[in-house]
Design an enzyme around this catalytic site. Structure first.
Site, PDB file in Angstrom:
ATOM      1  N   HIS A 287      42.953 -61.872 -19.057  1.00 12.20           N
ATOM      2  CA  HIS A 287      42.915 -63.192 -19.028  1.00 12.20           C
ATOM      3  C   HIS A 287      41.600 -63.951 -18.965  1.00 12.20           C
ATOM      4  O   HIS A 287      41.275 -64.837 -19.670  1.00 12.20           O
ATOM      5  CB  HIS A 287      43.952 -63.945 -17.747  1.00 12.20           C
ATOM      6  CG  HIS A 287      43.827 -65.256 -17.920  1.00 12.20           C
ATOM      7  ND1 HIS A 287      43.323 -65.878 -16.509  1.00 12.20           N
ATOM      8  CD2 HIS A 287      44.628 -66.118 -18.335  1.00 12.20           C
ATOM      9  CE1 HIS A 287      43.528 -67.101 -16.973  1.00 12.20           C
ATOM     10  NE2 HIS A 287      44.293 -67.195 -17.923  1.00 12.20           N
TER      11      HIS A 287
ATOM     12  N   GLU B 143      39.918 -63.277 -22.075  1.00 10.29           N
ATOM     13  CA  GLU B 143      40.646 -64.321 -23.160  1.00 10.29           C
ATOM     14  C   GLU B 143      39.804 -65.526 -23.135  1.00 10.29           C
ATOM     15  O   GLU B 143      39.503 -66.274 -24.095  1.00 10.29           O
ATOM     16  CB  GLU B 143      42.127 -64.653 -22.832  1.00 10.29           C
ATOM     17  CG  GLU B 143      42.679 -65.656 -23.800  1.00 10.29           C
ATOM     18  CD  GLU B 143      43.609 -66.574 -22.890  1.00 10.29           C
ATOM     19  OE1 GLU B 143      43.428 -67.868 -22.590  1.00 10.29           O
ATOM     20  OE2 GLU B 143      44.638 -65.985 -22.230  1.00 10.29           O
TER      21      GLU B 143
END
Lengths: 422, 423
Positions: free
Chosen positions: B65, B68
């Site tokens: 994450h 990302e």
């Protein structure tokens, strides 16, 4: 797409949005009524009670079975605030006839069921079924209470209530917990009678059927709808701006603080304010996003919303408690930057294309179309998304500056932790 | 380029695998103004332990994450801004087994696609930019920690699974992300953002040949190596029967989950997913006898719902919502599952649920994002999601019963509750 709005009967309108590209059709029936403290909770409760059963499908089991057999058609009740009106009713979604494996016609039976839900509810001795009333009343109270579970939504709602206390715009869409508790079975049936007889009914269809077929299906479905003294919709009154900002702090056991700021817009140039708000905090490229979040890492989210119908801008942000002053100052600084026209060319064109993209792609979503056209009808506006796009294209930098200069801080709301010092 | 036409759902898909291993799918949608691109890697929150260059690496929870977030940084600035300048709506998400980057736009589609392909394939991190992100993601983690839906779900997963990395919160914790450095981010990018581990999907009125050409010219020629991953060895038993937490909420909330036997990859995966969905609707969907009874008794409200989920090595059916008496509702769900397993499923009701499920699947095809995510998920798990009508045809009531009997048993169930503080 050629959108048309025609009157089908007294106080009953059809917005017809032809489209063949979807797998589904959408059919919506919404009563539009002025938002008032005395009726908000009752009208919010009504569609939930109506959704429990009709004369021919007297309980949820019978309703579900009928919908399942129509290839999983949905009929959901909705309660929305549009300007200073409350819109209550149902939105149905059904698969387009061309995909029905047995070649069945689905529009007519779904329209008929929609009509039944509104005109022929299940009743006992001239009232709603008591157990339906009781359980939906409990659900409504729970729903009002549960707003606190989502701290962002809660803080946004609290800000509007404080800012617009005493104005219809400050009334929450579901009404107040206290008013919901006072609702009675006896009174609700009379309130139901008032709502369906005297408020405007907006019907919206989006799908592949021809208009005559849709009109026919709806006229039959609503043949018994009573219509008497249909009331006008409410046009939002302008917010009276505060000369000294109202400041409210609330404490709760949370790990993240929420800072909300409400601004009054002293100017009616809607397209310029739309652009100004997009530049300020309305997109992932806005000044709030890029500075308060990305550059200073002060928060996970910081964004603003322009309330077109009421002439307000509200900012919503999630911050560490101790960053209150820093975030507050930075948000005002970014507003100032927009007001002084400190904009790069890319920011201006980026904001414009964000808005244009949103208008251009609206026709790709039945849900967004329904919500947009209901909002227009409920606030007495008739522009199409294309019209609004054309207005945005014409906005100049100067107009944005002028419009945003009229924006003043009105209310500050801060949700903070229990142990935090002032 | 391969074209498949799916008559029963009125869709077609162009597919091509490039020499570097990248899969490209294009779904034409004439008449739509919006064009949508989705670029995804088979790498998500559960891929924390893997082998790269011959060595097993343990990376901090939340790193996929974090990566990302950082991928949007480019040497020139920020890709979000580049895309937004063209009026595109860009975003990204990380799930347990996938990270996807996407945008939709009505104009400049090809230019936007170039930006998307470039920023996702070319990492650019500095120690400073990585450190700065800790503030933003730290706030995101605090925000979700205040969210009862997230708490109740995460705690349910931790009760269901003993070792599987499906227990790991996708965003990690404020502590775990403090160990992330530019170097670990580069390693993760090198391991997983390789063409043979990725798929590009475009949906809308776009030219398939053009999409393939762009992908060919922008992305690296090297396939990248196949990365072995370790999700942990998961026994069939649950980790913990019950878990409860107090929060500032108005009414108690609960989730109950059944630990199910995972399906192998391939069309069996899609089949199991369809069986699980139907079993869920038959047991507790909003037209099921159980739902109607509990609703009438005021034990549940419209917040109640359930779903069947699968990810690598993991399958679970779960349901919940607000309730004053979570224990009673959970108990009713277990009893109803037993009853169905013993007495079978009513034929009329079964046919009704089949019809509704078909309509539901079809409805999903209105959403470009849903189309792209399901094609991606299908590619990663080795099946074609648009074959759902055929897969539905092959499912019988006995398949559902067998699923119920094997998986929906009380000893496989856990209960996660959130109760109001000060109550």
């Amino acid at each position: 797409m050629e959108a048309t709005r025609t009157q089908l009967a007294d106080g009953m309108y059809l917005t017809y949005l032809p489209a063949e590209k979807f797998k589904t059709s959408l059919l919506s029936a919404q009563f539009v009524t002025p938002l008032r403290r005395e009726t908000a909770a009752a009208y919010a409760l009504l569609p939930a009670v109506l959704r429990r059963g009709t004369v021919s499908c007297p309980d949820m089991g019978a309703l579900s079975a009928r919908l399942d057999k129509l290839y999983g058609a949905h009929i959901n009740y909705t309660v929305r605030k549009k300007g200073e009106n409350q819109c209550v009713g149902f939105v149905a979604s059904l698969i387009d006839d061309s995909y029905a494996p047995g070649g069945e016609k689905l529009l007519e039976p779904v329209a008929a069921l929609l009509g039944e839900l509104i005109c022929d509810p299940a009743t006992e001795r001239g009232r709603f079924v008591p157990s339906y009333f009781e359980s939906e009343k409990t659900n409504l109270i729970d729903a009002i209470r549960s707003i606190i579970n989502d701290k962002r939504e809660y803080a946004d709602g609290r800000l509007l209530r404080e800012m617009c206390a005493g104005e219809a715009y400050g009334i929450p869409r579901l009404g107040d917990e206290k008013d919901a508790e006072k609702l009675s079975l006896q009174k609700l049936y009379a309130q139901y009678g008032d709502l369906i007889a005297s408020s405007r009914l907006e019907l919206i269809y989006c799908g592949s059927a021809r208009r005559e077929r849709v009109e026919q299906a709806l006229l039959e479905a609503f043949a018994t709808l009573p219509r008497e003294n249909v009331q006008e919709i409410a046009l939002a009154l302008p917010h009276a701006p505060r000369s000294e900002p109202l400041r409210v702090t609330e404490r709760m056991d949370v790990t993240q603080g929420k800072l909300g700021m409400g601004f009054a817009c002293g100017c009616g140039d809607t397209p310029a304010l739309l652009m100004g708000n997009t530049l300020f905090g309305g997109s992932s490229n806005s000044k709030l996003f890029l500075n308060v979040r990305e550059k200073l890492s002060l928060c996970y989210f910081a964004s603003s919303v322009y309330h077109r119908q009421k002439g307000l801008i509200t900012v919503s942000s999630g911050i560490e408690f101790e960053n209150f002053q820093k975030a507050y100052d930075e948000i005002l600084l970014q507003l100032q930057a927009v007001q002084q026209g400190k904009l790069d060319d890319w920011e201006l064109e980026g904001a414009r294309s964000t808005l244009l993209n949103a208008y251009a792609s609206m026709g790709d979503s039945q849900g967004k179309l329904e919500n947009f056209y209901l909002g227009q009808a409920a606030t007495g506006n008739c522009e199409t998304p294309e019209d609004l796009a054309a207005q945005v294209r014409d906005v100049t930098e100067e107009r944005i500056r002028d419009a945003m200069e009229s924006v003043t801080l009105d209310t500050v709301y801060f949700l903070t932790g229990k142990e935090q010092a002032e | 380029m391969n074209q498949s036409f799916y008559e029963r759902i009125g869709e077609s898909v162009y597919r091509e695998t490039l020499p570097n291993g990248l899969q490209v799918c294009v779904v034409p949608k004439p008449g739509y103004a919006k064009k949508y691109a989705f670029f995804a890697t088979r790498y998500g929150g559960m891929d924390t332990r893997f082998r790269l260059d011959g060595k097993w690496l343990d990376t901090p929870a939340g790193i996929a994450h974090y990566l990302e977030h950082k991928m949007f940084d480019t040497k020139e600035g920020n890709a979000l801004q580049e895309l937004a300048k063209n009026g595109a709506e860009p975003n990204a998400f990380t799930s347990n087994a996938m990270t996807g980057y996407y945008f939709d736009s009505t104009e400049h589609f090809e230019e936007n696609l170039k930006i998307l392909l470039s920023f996702v394939s070319v990492p650019y991190f500095t120690d400073e930019s990585v450190a700065k992100e800790q503030g933003i993601i730290g706030q995101e983690i605090r925000m979700i920690e205040d969210n009862p839906d997230w708490q109740i779900y995460t705690r349910m997963m931790q009760a269901l699974y003993q070792n599987s990395t499906a227990r790991t919160s996708i965003a990690g914790t404020v502590e775990s992300i403090s160990h992330i450095t530019a170097e670990t981010l580069y390693q993760c990018h090198k391991a997983f953002y390789t063409p043979s581990n990725m798929i590009l999907t475009a949906v809308g009125d776009v030219d398939p040949v053009h999409v393939v050409d762009l992908a060919r010219s922008i992305l690296p020629r090297e396939r990248g190596e196949k990365i072995p991953r370790d999700y942990g060895t998961e026994p069939a038993d649950i980790a913990q029967k019950e878990t409860s937490m107090a929060m500032e909420v108005s009414t108690p909330q609960f989730l109950t989950g059944f630990k199910c036997t995972p399906a192998p990859e391939g069309e069996d995966y899609l089949r199991m997913s369809a069986i699980g969905d139907m079993a869920c609707d038959i047991l507790l969907g909003d037209s099921s006898p159980l739902y109607l009874r509990l609703y009438d008794q005021g034990l549940i409200n419209t917040s109640f719902g359930g779903a069947f989920e699968m990810m690598p090595g993991v399958a679970y059916l779960y349901a919940g919502g607000d309730s004053r008496d979570a224990r009673a509702v959970a108990g009713e769900i277990y009893r109803q599952a037993e009853r169905l397993a013993a007495e079978g499923i009513d034929e009329d009701f079964y046919q009704q649920v089949r019809r509704a499920t078909f309509g539901e699947q079809l409805r999903g095809l209105n959403s470009f994002e849903n189309i792209a995510v399901s094609l991606t998920e299908g590619y990663f798990r080795g099946y074609d999601p648009f074959r759902f009508p055929q897969v539905f045809d092959s499912i019988t009531k006995d398949d559902i019963l067998a699923f119920l009997r094997e998986n929906l048993r009380e000893e496989r169930a856990v209960l996660s509750e959130i109760v109001p503080k000060n109550a």
